[in-house]
Design a protein around this motif. Structure first.
Motif, PDB file in Angstrom:
ATOM      1  N   SER A  80     -14.945   3.144 -13.140  1.00  0.00           N
ATOM      2  CA  SER A  80     -14.598   1.421 -13.249  1.00  0.00           C
ATOM      3  C   SER A  80     -13.397   0.514 -13.739  1.00  0.00           C
ATOM      4  N   LEU A  81     -12.403   0.975 -14.585  1.00  0.00           N
ATOM      5  CA  LEU A  81     -11.925   0.220 -15.202  1.00  0.00           C
ATOM      6  C   LEU A  81     -10.538   0.281 -14.449  1.00  0.00           C
ATOM      7  N   ASN A  82      -9.836   1.517 -13.035  1.00  0.00           N
ATOM      8  CA  ASN A  82      -9.133   1.975 -12.676  1.00  0.00           C
ATOM      9  C   ASN A  82      -9.217   1.337 -10.720  1.00  0.00           C
ATOM     10  N   THR A  83     -10.421   1.162 -11.018  1.00  0.00           N
ATOM     11  CA  THR A  83     -11.027  -0.155  -9.670  1.00  0.00           C
ATOM     12  C   THR A  83     -11.070  -1.449 -10.115  1.00  0.00           C
ATOM     13  N   LEU A  84     -11.337  -1.155 -11.280  1.00  0.00           N
ATOM     14  CA  LEU A  84     -11.289  -3.802 -11.440  1.00  0.00           C
ATOM     15  C   LEU A  84      -9.306  -3.274 -11.420  1.00  0.00           C
ATOM     16  N   LEU A  85      -8.838  -2.543 -12.221  1.00  0.00           N
ATOM     17  CA  LEU A  85      -6.717  -2.857 -12.561  1.00  0.00           C
ATOM     18  C   LEU A  85      -6.576  -3.162 -10.284  1.00  0.00           C
ATOM     19  N   THR A  86      -7.208  -1.831  -9.768  1.00  0.00           N
ATOM     20  CA  THR A  86      -6.294  -1.900  -8.449  1.00  0.00           C
ATOM     21  C   THR A  86      -7.455  -3.243  -7.433  1.00  0.00           C
ATOM     22  N   SER A  87      -7.797  -3.589  -8.125  1.00  0.00           N
ATOM     23  CA  SER A  87      -8.498  -5.020  -7.529  1.00  0.00           C
ATOM     24  C   SER A  87      -7.831  -5.784  -7.898  1.00  0.00           C
ATOM     25  N   GLY A 136      -4.136  -5.476  -8.305  1.00  0.00           N
ATOM     26  CA  GLY A 136      -2.891  -5.433  -8.149  1.00  0.00           C
ATOM     27  C   GLY A 136      -2.295  -4.847  -9.459  1.00  0.00           C
ATOM     28  N   LEU A 137      -3.080  -4.475 -10.487  1.00  0.00           N
ATOM     29  CA  LEU A 137      -2.061  -3.633 -11.335  1.00  0.00           C
ATOM     30  C   LEU A 137      -2.968  -2.076 -11.054  1.00  0.00           C
ATOM     31  N   PRO A 138      -1.411  -1.599 -11.681  1.00  0.00           N
ATOM     32  CA  PRO A 138      -2.127   0.207 -11.345  1.00  0.00           C
ATOM     33  C   PRO A 138      -2.258   0.595 -12.802  1.00  0.00           C
ATOM     34  N   GLY A 139      -3.389   1.754 -12.127  1.00  0.00           N
ATOM     35  CA  GLY A 139      -4.229   2.752 -12.572  1.00  0.00           C
ATOM     36  C   GLY A 139      -3.399   3.569 -13.029  1.00  0.00           C
ATOM     37  N   GLN A 140      -4.080   4.509 -14.314  1.00  0.00           N
ATOM     38  CA  GLN A 140      -4.059   5.622 -15.002  1.00  0.00           C
ATOM     39  C   GLN A 140      -4.998   6.467 -15.508  1.00  0.00           C
TER      40      GLN A 140
END
Length: 314
Positions: free
Chosen positions: A158-165, A167-171
């Motif tokens: 969920s955290l990476n999904t929120l970040l990519t939504s 425009g931030l890179p996930g990891q």
């Protein structure tokens, strides 16, 4: 002409005779103490017995399998010497202290204080909703909370999904920053306990103290530092001691989220102890690690007891 009359004080005719004090005090007599014998026997069997056996195991080479499982030998301090000379042990000690400092001393303590202060000023509806949400995370079983936070921090979580939504890179947080991920998970799960303790402490502070300080021109921050925190000193020290001891023994949350990995970068002492005792079968060595963890908890408790006011130590 005056007459002096000597008055003699006599006890009331129906005065109750003074109760005879028993050998164990006014309340606890030998007959009443006899009724407590079964409780003491159960405590000795199910608590003192395992504790004594654990201390014995820590000084032996007891193993779950192999030759040492059949012939147990007394090895004195060899298990402790092995631990203190093992880099993986010191890695676990450092990670345990970091995990406890971030998630308990800083995270749960400060966030719980902030929530308690906010709930005190909010209306009943907001207080009820906010308290319910925070307590919900606390009452979740550790296994359930671990899986929820694993799906939150996972690579496709969920955290990476929120970040990519946005425009931030996930990891992969469980790989790049595992100790921070499990620390956040413990903060999320355990803050409710601190909030409840501080909320109860805030209700015991007289309101007229704040009113007098406000009349004297003290601002909100001054009232917090000069009135609230000093009057909550006992609650703060007690809460810090309890959440520190609880955090030192956290196992399931970390085990489910990272398993102590990757490469031992989130392996705290409870996980290291589990690995040595059950994965490698070195029961004596694992028990020695458990006693070291117990000593760390006892040392932390003594430090927190020093923070208590003298009148609360009596």
């Amino acid at each position: 002409m005056s007459t002096s009359v000597d008055t003699v004080t006599t006890p009331p005719p129906h005065a109750a005779p003074q109760r005879k004090q028993g050998p164990l005090g006014n309340r606890l007599t030998a007959r009443r103490g006899l009724l407590m014998v079964p409780a003491f026997v159960l405590i000795a069997i199910f608590m003192l017995g395992p504790i004594a056996y654990s201390i014995y195991l820590a000084f032996t080479n007891k193993a779950v399998r192999g030759e040492n499982a059949k012939s147990v030998e007394f090895v004195a301090l060899d298990n402790f010497i092995t631990a203190f000379s093992d880099d993986r042990f010191w890695n676990a000690v450092v990670l345990t202290l970091i995990f406890t400092l971030i998630s308990a001393v800083i995270g749960q303590n400060l966030l719980g204080m902030v929530l308690a202060l906010l709930m005190e000023k909010a209306n009943r509806i907001v207080t009820f909703i906010g308290t319910s949400i925070v307590i919900l995370a606390w009452i979740l079983p550790e296994v359930v909370a671990g899986y929820l936070l694993y799906t939150f921090f996972a690579d496709q979580g969920s955290l990476n999904t929120l970040l990519t939504s946005i425009g931030l890179p996930g990891q992969d947080w469980l790989f790049s920053a595992p100790i921070l991920a499990v620390s956040f998970a413990n903060i999320w799960r355990g803050t409710a306990f601190t909030m409840l303790i501080y909320s109860a402490a805030l209700t015991s502070i007289p309101k007229d103290v704040y009113e007098s300080a406000e009349i004297d021109g003290a601002g909100a921050f001054t009232r917090l530092m000069r009135i609230t925190i000093p009057l909550m000193r006992t609650a703060i020290a007690t809460n810090l001691m309890l959440i520190t001891l609880q955090t030192l023994s956290v196992f399931g949350l970390i085990f489910i989220m990272t398993g102590g990995g990757p490469s031992g970068r989130s392996q705290t002492l409870p996980l290291y102890m589990y690995e040595q005792a059950f994965s490698y079968g070195q029961l004596g060595y694992g028990t020695a690690i458990a006693l070291i963890l117990l000593a760390i908890g006892a040392l932390a408790s003594l430090i927190y007891l020093k923070l208590l006011p003298e009148e609360d130590k009596r």
